[in-house]
Write a protein that holds these residues in place. Structure first.
Motif, PDB file in Angstrom:
ATOM      1  N   LEU A  98       0.810  -1.224   0.000  1.00  0.00           N
ATOM      2  CA  LEU A  98       0.000   0.000   0.000  1.00  0.00           C
ATOM      3  C   LEU A  98       0.842   1.272   0.000  1.00  0.00           C
ATOM      4  CD1 LEU A  98      -2.967  -0.947   2.381  1.00  0.00           C
ATOM      5  CD2 LEU A  98      -2.936  -0.881  -0.118  1.00  0.00           C
ATOM      6  N   GLN A  99       2.123   1.155  -0.356  1.00  0.00           N
ATOM      7  CA  GLN A  99       2.893   2.373  -0.598  1.00  0.00           C
ATOM      8  C   GLN A  99       2.544   2.967  -1.963  1.00  0.00           C
ATOM      9  OE1 GLN A  99       7.069   0.978   0.611  1.00  0.00           O
ATOM     10  NE2 GLN A  99       6.895   2.937   1.662  1.00  0.00           N
ATOM     11  N   PRO A 101      -0.533   4.308  -3.389  1.00  0.00           N
ATOM     12  CA  PRO A 101      -1.839   4.652  -2.811  1.00  0.00           C
ATOM     13  C   PRO A 101      -2.990   4.317  -3.747  1.00  0.00           C
ATOM     14  CG  PRO A 101      -0.661   6.623  -3.507  1.00  0.00           C
ATOM     15  CD  PRO A 101       0.304   5.498  -3.643  1.00  0.00           C
ATOM     16  N   GLU A 103      -5.856   5.440  -3.806  1.00  0.00           N
ATOM     17  CA  GLU A 103      -6.637   6.625  -4.144  1.00  0.00           C
ATOM     18  C   GLU A 103      -6.263   7.184  -5.507  1.00  0.00           C
ATOM     19  OE1 GLU A 103      -4.828   6.262  -1.426  1.00  0.00           O
ATOM     20  OE2 GLU A 103      -6.351   5.894   0.114  1.00  0.00           O
ATOM     21  N   TYR A 196       2.447  11.878  -6.583  1.00  0.00           N
ATOM     22  CA  TYR A 196       1.864  11.493  -5.301  1.00  0.00           C
ATOM     23  C   TYR A 196       2.958  11.422  -4.240  1.00  0.00           C
ATOM     24  CZ  TYR A 196       3.669   6.681  -5.701  1.00  0.00           C
ATOM     25  OH  TYR A 196       4.483   5.578  -5.801  1.00  0.00           O
ATOM     26  N   ARG A 198       4.504   9.310  -1.184  1.00  0.00           N
ATOM     27  CA  ARG A 198       4.543   7.893  -0.843  1.00  0.00           C
ATOM     28  C   ARG A 198       4.310   7.688   0.650  1.00  0.00           C
ATOM     29  NH1 ARG A 198       9.412   3.578  -2.151  1.00  0.00           N
ATOM     30  NH2 ARG A 198       8.037   1.833  -2.622  1.00  0.00           N
ATOM     31  N   PRO A 199       3.282   6.919   1.015  1.00  0.00           N
ATOM     32  CA  PRO A 199       3.023   6.661   2.433  1.00  0.00           C
ATOM     33  C   PRO A 199       3.910   5.529   2.949  1.00  0.00           C
ATOM     34  CG  PRO A 199       1.351   5.588   1.096  1.00  0.00           C
ATOM     35  CD  PRO A 199       2.245   6.333   0.143  1.00  0.00           C
TER      36      PRO A 199
END
Length: 312
Positions: A98-99, A101, A103, A196, A198-199
């Protein structure tokens, strides 16, 4: 008629992230109008309960399909298996951590509907990575852009949308040693880029050690460029310069202080000079010959042990 779109996700020892991935992507996919989805999950020989979790998910939701590889072939091979199995009019490969995203998928699809054939996701903030990893990544992109004959987009990973025409073109590339980022860039097609941040990883740890990242970079350098075959000449010359400088130092030292071992200077210079040139050249040639050797075997990129959830 709604479009069938495919999400391709390779998994390797990601049992803790399976449920999190499903919870994150399903609301996003369901919110995209005029589309139907299949989620191709590729188990790359996981040694934990990843496969069991994926199979349970596929039994619960028919949109999830599972490709089970016979062993761990690596991320590039697992991604290839997922792309081969995908049937969508557009295909989006993404990581299971989930890095990438989810969305952003909605914006990707919107850009695709507007005519883009490839939609890249570019990381503008890599603060979740360590300082060393950020520095080495920047060095890799700069060096690759100078020596390679393709334009590799900086800070763009595998997360992207590809039209069916692009996927079919990719499937025509016969390499066994697959550097997917380079292959994606080599294809071309009409491309747009979305940025984006990155989380952090949702679960688990990265499977890429420093040594694996080095080998990955080496694969990138040698897959789309013959520059390393030329570089060793300059490296050998540098070694020769160092050897000659040290030889000068020995001469000066011998004149001023004498030399208790006659012949040492000439032997040292000869061994260092020719050794540096030969070892570097043999190493670089070996890298290319090894890749030729692997390609001539024509072994499959991956082997499938089973497919689950696909229509017969």
């Amino acid at each position: 008629m709604p479009h069938l779109l495919s999400l391709v996700v390779p998994f390797y020892n990601e049992e803790d992230g399976v449920a999190a991935l499903a919870s994150a992507v399903l609301p996003i996919l369901e919110s995209i109008p005029e589309s139907e989805w299949e989620i191709i999950c590729v188990d790359d020989g996981s040694r934990d309960a990843t496969l069991a979790a994926l199979l349970a998910l596929a039994r619960k939701d028919a949109r999830f399909k599972v490709v089970e590889l016979s062993r761990n072939f690596g991320k590039e091979a697992a991604m290839t298996a997922g792309l081969d199995a995908a049937r969508g009019a557009a295909v989006i490969p993404m990581d299971a951590d989930l890095q990438d995203p989810p969305e952003l998928i909605k914006k990707m699809v919107a850009a695709w509907h507007e005519g883009a054939e490839v939609v890249l996701a570019r990381r503008v903030d890599r603060s979740t990575d360590g300082a060393l990893k950020r520095a080495t990544a920047a060095m890799f992109y700069k060096l690759n852009s100078r020596i390679s004959n393709i334009d590799l987009p900086e800070n763009v990973g595998d997360f992207r949308l590809m039209d069916r025409a692009v996927v079919e073109a990719l499937k025509m590339l016969p390499e066994r040693q697959r550097f997917m980022k380079g292959m994606f860039a080599w294809l071309g097609f009409k491309t747009v880029t979305l940025d984006y941040k990155r989380p952090p990883r949702a679960a688990g740890k990265s499977k890429f050690s420093g040594f694996r990242l080095w080998n990955f970079a080496l694969e990138g350098f040698t897959s789309f460029s013959t520059a390393p075959l030329k570089i060793w000449t300059y490296l050998g010359a540098l070694g020769a310069v160092v050897a000659l400088a040290y030889a000068l130092f020995i001469v000066v030292k011998t004149v001023l202080f004498g030399n208790t071992v006659p012949g040492y200077a000439s032997i040292f210079v000869a061994v260092t000079f020719f050794g540096s040139v030969q070892l570097i050249s043999i190493g670089v040639l070996g890298e290319y010959i090894g890749r030729i050797y692997i390609e001539t075997k024509r072994r499959p990129v991956y082997l499938v042990r089973g497919k689950h959830g696909f229509e017969e």
